[in-house]
Design a protein around this motif. Structure first.
Motif, PDB file in Angstrom:
ATOM      1  N   GLN A  47       0.827  -1.208   0.000  1.00  0.00           N
ATOM      2  CA  GLN A  47       0.000   0.000   0.000  1.00  0.00           C
ATOM      3  C   GLN A  47       0.860   1.257   0.000  1.00  0.00           C
ATOM      4  OE1 GLN A  47      -2.566  -0.597   3.385  1.00  0.00           O
ATOM      5  NE2 GLN A  47      -4.090  -1.698   2.180  1.00  0.00           N
ATOM      6  N   ASP A  48       1.912   1.245   0.783  1.00  0.00           N
ATOM      7  CA  ASP A  48       2.806   2.390   0.831  1.00  0.00           C
ATOM      8  C   ASP A  48       3.457   2.632  -0.530  1.00  0.00           C
ATOM      9  OD1 ASP A  48       4.164   4.534   2.112  1.00  0.00           O
ATOM     10  OD2 ASP A  48       5.925   3.247   2.390  1.00  0.00           O
ATOM     11  N   ALA A  49       3.882   1.563  -1.185  1.00  0.00           N
ATOM     12  CA  ALA A  49       4.496   1.692  -2.511  1.00  0.00           C
ATOM     13  C   ALA A  49       3.489   2.227  -3.527  1.00  0.00           C
ATOM     14  CB  ALA A  49       5.052   0.339  -2.963  1.00  0.00           C
ATOM     15  N   MET A  50       2.250   1.776  -3.426  1.00  0.00           N
ATOM     16  CA  MET A  50       1.213   2.264  -4.340  1.00  0.00           C
ATOM     17  C   MET A  50       0.951   3.755  -4.128  1.00  0.00           C
ATOM     18  SD  MET A  50      -1.588  -0.778  -4.426  1.00  0.00           S
ATOM     19  CE  MET A  50      -1.360  -2.217  -5.438  1.00  0.00           C
ATOM     20  N   PHE A  51       0.837   4.156  -2.873  1.00  0.00           N
ATOM     21  CA  PHE A  51       0.624   5.572  -2.578  1.00  0.00           C
ATOM     22  C   PHE A  51       1.771   6.425  -3.113  1.00  0.00           C
ATOM     23  CE2 PHE A  51      -2.117   4.218   1.178  1.00  0.00           C
ATOM     24  CZ  PHE A  51      -3.303   4.557   0.534  1.00  0.00           C
ATOM     25  N   LYS A  52       2.994   5.953  -2.916  1.00  0.00           N
ATOM     26  CA  LYS A  52       4.159   6.717  -3.359  1.00  0.00           C
ATOM     27  C   LYS A  52       4.202   6.800  -4.883  1.00  0.00           C
ATOM     28  CE  LYS A  52       6.559   8.209  -0.836  1.00  0.00           C
ATOM     29  NZ  LYS A  52       6.552   9.502  -0.168  1.00  0.00           N
ATOM     30  N   LEU A  53       3.843   5.736  -5.582  1.00  0.00           N
ATOM     31  CA  LEU A  53       3.816   5.768  -7.044  1.00  0.00           C
ATOM     32  C   LEU A  53       2.808   6.804  -7.525  1.00  0.00           C
ATOM     33  CD1 LEU A  53       4.818   4.358  -9.730  1.00  0.00           C
ATOM     34  CD2 LEU A  53       2.664   3.099  -9.618  1.00  0.00           C
ATOM     35  N   VAL A  54       1.626   6.790  -6.938  1.00  0.00           N
ATOM     36  CA  VAL A  54       0.594   7.744  -7.344  1.00  0.00           C
ATOM     37  C   VAL A  54       1.031   9.165  -7.011  1.00  0.00           C
ATOM     38  CG1 VAL A  54      -1.766   8.514  -6.887  1.00  0.00           C
ATOM     39  CG2 VAL A  54      -1.289   6.079  -7.177  1.00  0.00           C
ATOM     40  N   GLU A  55       1.591   9.350  -5.834  1.00  0.00           N
ATOM     41  CA  GLU A  55       1.982  10.683  -5.384  1.00  0.00           C
ATOM     42  C   GLU A  55       3.106  11.272  -6.239  1.00  0.00           C
ATOM     43  OE1 GLU A  55       4.156  12.647  -1.463  1.00  0.00           O
ATOM     44  OE2 GLU A  55       3.268  10.649  -1.323  1.00  0.00           O
ATOM     45  N   LYS A  56       4.121  10.477  -6.544  1.00  0.00           N
ATOM     46  CA  LYS A  56       5.320  11.009  -7.196  1.00  0.00           C
ATOM     47  C   LYS A  56       5.395  10.767  -8.703  1.00  0.00           C
ATOM     48  CE  LYS A  56       7.441  12.253  -3.361  1.00  0.00           C
ATOM     49  NZ  LYS A  56       7.851  13.597  -3.064  1.00  0.00           N
ATOM     50  N   TYR A  57       4.772   9.696  -9.189  1.00  0.00           N
ATOM     51  CA  TYR A  57       5.031   9.288 -10.571  1.00  0.00           C
ATOM     52  C   TYR A  57       3.783   9.097 -11.422  1.00  0.00           C
ATOM     53  CZ  TYR A  57       9.559   8.383  -8.486  1.00  0.00           C
ATOM     54  OH  TYR A  57      10.738   8.506  -7.814  1.00  0.00           O
ATOM     55  N   ALA A  58       2.635   9.583 -11.002  1.00  0.00           N
ATOM     56  CA  ALA A  58       1.406   9.401 -11.772  1.00  0.00           C
ATOM     57  C   ALA A  58       1.487  10.079 -13.131  1.00  0.00           C
ATOM     58  CB  ALA A  58       0.205   9.931 -10.992  1.00  0.00           C
ATOM     59  N   ASP A  59       2.312  11.113 -13.245  1.00  0.00           N
ATOM     60  CA  ASP A  59       2.414  11.846 -14.503  1.00  0.00           C
ATOM     61  C   ASP A  59       3.390  11.207 -15.482  1.00  0.00           C
ATOM     62  OD1 ASP A  59       4.571  12.412 -12.858  1.00  0.00           O
ATOM     63  OD2 ASP A  59       4.779  14.474 -13.580  1.00  0.00           O
ATOM     64  N   ARG A  60       4.074  10.149 -15.080  1.00  0.00           N
ATOM     65  CA  ARG A  60       5.019   9.459 -15.966  1.00  0.00           C
ATOM     66  C   ARG A  60       4.273   8.622 -16.998  1.00  0.00           C
ATOM     67  NH1 ARG A  60      10.485   8.746 -14.262  1.00  0.00           N
ATOM     68  NH2 ARG A  60      10.948  10.476 -12.890  1.00  0.00           N
ATOM     69  N   GLU A  61       5.006   8.197 -17.999  1.00  0.00           N
ATOM     70  CA  GLU A  61       4.443   7.332 -19.043  1.00  0.00           C
ATOM     71  C   GLU A  61       4.066   5.982 -18.443  1.00  0.00           C
ATOM     72  OE1 GLU A  61       3.901   8.077 -22.313  1.00  0.00           O
ATOM     73  OE2 GLU A  61       4.466  10.125 -21.798  1.00  0.00           O
ATOM     74  N   GLU A  62       3.030   5.373 -18.986  1.00  0.00           N
ATOM     75  CA  GLU A  62       2.513   4.110 -18.453  1.00  0.00           C
ATOM     76  C   GLU A  62       3.567   3.001 -18.425  1.00  0.00           C
ATOM     77  OE1 GLU A  62      -1.210   1.034 -19.259  1.00  0.00           O
ATOM     78  OE2 GLU A  62      -0.905   2.733 -20.583  1.00  0.00           O
ATOM     79  N   GLN A  63       4.418   2.923 -19.448  1.00  0.00           N
ATOM     80  CA  GLN A  63       5.424   1.855 -19.487  1.00  0.00           C
ATOM     81  C   GLN A  63       6.508   2.032 -18.431  1.00  0.00           C
ATOM     82  OE1 GLN A  63       4.720   3.864 -22.059  1.00  0.00           O
ATOM     83  NE2 GLN A  63       6.564   4.753 -22.929  1.00  0.00           N
ATOM     84  N   GLU A  64       6.617   3.206 -17.814  1.00  0.00           N
ATOM     85  CA  GLU A  64       7.593   3.437 -16.754  1.00  0.00           C
ATOM     86  C   GLU A  64       7.083   2.984 -15.389  1.00  0.00           C
ATOM     87  OE1 GLU A  64       9.780   7.234 -16.739  1.00  0.00           O
ATOM     88  OE2 GLU A  64       8.549   7.747 -18.484  1.00  0.00           O
ATOM     89  N   TRP A  65       5.792   2.804 -15.237  1.00  0.00           N
ATOM     90  CA  TRP A  65       5.204   2.515 -13.930  1.00  0.00           C
ATOM     91  C   TRP A  65       5.701   1.207 -13.314  1.00  0.00           C
ATOM     92  CZ3 TRP A  65      -0.447   3.883 -15.603  1.00  0.00           C
ATOM     93  CH2 TRP A  65      -0.597   5.282 -15.623  1.00  0.00           C
ATOM     94  N   THR A  66       5.809   0.147 -14.119  1.00  0.00           N
ATOM     95  CA  THR A  66       6.191  -1.160 -13.569  1.00  0.00           C
ATOM     96  C   THR A  66       7.562  -1.121 -12.912  1.00  0.00           C
ATOM     97  OG1 THR A  66       4.786  -2.311 -15.158  1.00  0.00           O
ATOM     98  CG2 THR A  66       6.486  -3.616 -14.077  1.00  0.00           C
ATOM     99  N   PRO A  67       8.635  -0.696 -13.616  1.00  0.00           N
ATOM    100  CA  PRO A  67       9.927  -0.665 -12.929  1.00  0.00           C
ATOM    101  C   PRO A  67       9.958   0.335 -11.775  1.00  0.00           C
ATOM    102  CG  PRO A  67      10.182  -0.051 -15.258  1.00  0.00           C
ATOM    103  CD  PRO A  67       8.755  -0.392 -15.034  1.00  0.00           C
ATOM    104  N   LEU A  68       9.280   1.469 -11.930  1.00  0.00           N
ATOM    105  CA  LEU A  68       9.243   2.450 -10.839  1.00  0.00           C
ATOM    106  C   LEU A  68       8.547   1.869  -9.609  1.00  0.00           C
ATOM    107  CD1 LEU A  68       8.418   5.757 -12.744  1.00  0.00           C
ATOM    108  CD2 LEU A  68      10.490   5.262 -11.440  1.00  0.00           C
TER     109      LEU A  68
END
Length: 188
Positions: A47-68
């Motif tokens: 959950q913490d990792a999901m929140f951080k991804l949304v908070e910091k990297y939601a504006d990134r390209e979709e293909q970048e989300w998995t490794p991030l």
């Protein structure tokens, strides 16, 4: 009209991010559970990792989300291990053997009608795999799970692990050899 187009892109990006998180949550939970040995801590980490991804990297390209996402998750797992090492050093009188009740997923009837013998054999193999995975060094475990389980390529895994591609290949190869040596006949 420009505001409407912008709002539509944000909504579409939000839907894509929601779909990504729904698709990755169960596998990420399993990775965290193997790394921590505790379902509650694993859920918190995911959950913490999901929140951080949304908070910091939601504006990134979709293909970048998995490794991030996996980089964030493994960073959280490493932090968890560090905290537990410090806690356990100072609180050695506490035991860390919390036994949860039965897992409802493990006790559910098989919808495919497999025989009990087949089910037992599969369960034994999975138990041996989990024990072998838990026994791997953290970087080998991480490389194996990202490459074999998540299907990331070497470049994506290197990004997720924040290391060179050659290191990913080395960790993955060592993990495979170690698992084969430990699992023997249980290895597919």
């Amino acid at each position: 009209m420009n505001m409407a187009v912008s709002g539509g892109l944000i909504l579409n990006s939000s839907i894509l991010l929601d779909n990504f998180l729904q698709g990755v949550q169960s596998r990420a939970f399993r990775i965290a559970q193997i790394a921590t040995g505790n379902s509650e801590d694993a859920l918190d980490l995911v959950q913490d990792a999901m929140f951080k991804l949304v908070e910091k990297y939601a504006d990134r390209e979709e293909q970048e989300w998995t490794p991030l996402f996996y980089r964030i998750l493994h960073s959280r797992i490493n932090d968890w291990h560090r905290r537990n090492t410090v806690r356990n050093r100072h609180r050695s009188w506490f035991s860390n053997t919390d036994e949860d009740g039965e897992d409802p997923i493990q006790t559910a009837p098989d919808p495919y009608g497999r025989s009990p013998e087949s089910e037992t054999e599969t369960n034994e193999s999975m138990d041996k795999l989990q024990i072998a995975l838990e026994g791997l060094p953290a970087r080998q475990q991480q490389a194996f799970l990202l490459r074999a389980w998540e299907g990331l390529d070497v470049r994506q895994t290197a990004t997720a692990m924040a290391c060179a591609e050659g290191s990913v290949k080395t960790h993955y190869s060592r993990a495979i050899h170690s698992l084969r040596a430990q699992l023997g006949e249980h290895w597919p």
